[in-house]
Motif scaffolding. Structure first.
Motif, PDB file in Angstrom:
ATOM      1  N   ASP A 135      -8.162  -2.631   4.249  1.00  0.00           N
ATOM      2  CA  ASP A 135      -7.275  -2.444   3.177  1.00  0.00           C
ATOM      3  C   ASP A 135      -5.743  -2.632   3.795  1.00  0.00           C
ATOM      4  N   VAL A 136      -5.036  -3.748   3.647  1.00  0.00           N
ATOM      5  CA  VAL A 136      -3.779  -4.096   4.166  1.00  0.00           C
ATOM      6  C   VAL A 136      -2.692  -2.813   3.858  1.00  0.00           C
ATOM      7  N   LYS A 137      -2.533  -2.251   2.627  1.00  0.00           N
ATOM      8  CA  LYS A 137      -1.707  -1.322   2.282  1.00  0.00           C
ATOM      9  C   LYS A 137      -1.944  -0.131   3.530  1.00  0.00           C
ATOM     10  N   PRO A 152       2.101   0.238   6.344  1.00  0.00           N
ATOM     11  CA  PRO A 152       2.604   1.047   5.293  1.00  0.00           C
ATOM     12  C   PRO A 152       3.885   0.352   4.580  1.00  0.00           C
ATOM     13  N   ARG A 153       4.498   0.683   3.538  1.00  0.00           N
ATOM     14  CA  ARG A 153       5.337  -0.188   3.043  1.00  0.00           C
ATOM     15  C   ARG A 153       6.719   0.154   3.881  1.00  0.00           C
ATOM     16  N   GLY A 154       7.449  -0.733   4.139  1.00  0.00           N
ATOM     17  CA  GLY A 154       8.649  -0.762   4.956  1.00  0.00           C
ATOM     18  C   GLY A 154       8.305  -1.239   6.459  1.00  0.00           C
ATOM     19  N   GLN A 155       7.170  -1.370   6.737  1.00  0.00           N
ATOM     20  CA  GLN A 155       6.935  -1.736   8.124  1.00  0.00           C
ATOM     21  C   GLN A 155       6.984  -2.995   8.251  1.00  0.00           C
ATOM     22  N   GLU A 156       7.484  -3.519   9.373  1.00  0.00           N
ATOM     23  CA  GLU A 156       7.901  -4.966   9.692  1.00  0.00           C
ATOM     24  C   GLU A 156       6.806  -5.408  10.903  1.00  0.00           C
ATOM     25  N   ILE A 157       6.154  -6.438  10.322  1.00  0.00           N
ATOM     26  CA  ILE A 157       5.434  -7.295  11.153  1.00  0.00           C
ATOM     27  C   ILE A 157       5.742  -8.592  11.064  1.00  0.00           C
TER      28      ILE A 157
END
Length: 73
Positions: free
Chosen positions: A11-13, A17-22
């Protein structure tokens, strides 16, 4: 996300986590506007660039006959 570097599918989510930059590479965009992303392809491109930089430095330093066969890889 199509390809995750260094990990299996999941699960990518949960992994990001929301807000994490990749950093990812866009593989394609389909007719519905869905975007296929790849973290693995981005890392592989960075590895190739690092390899090319290494050989440019080695050539400047004069690698001699011993390193020439490796240059052709």
């Amino acid at each position: 996300m199509e390809e995750l570097r260094g990990s299996g599918k999941g699960d990518v989510k949960k992994k990001f986590p929301r807000g994490q930059e990749i950093q990812v590479e866009i593989l394609s965009i389909d007719e519905k506007g869905r975007i296929r992303l790849s973290q693995k392809a981005m890392g592989e491109r960075e590895d190739r660039e690092d390899y090319k930089k290494f050989w440019r430095r080695e050539r400047k330093a004069g690698i001699g006959n011993v390193g020439r066969p490796l240059q052709e890889l």
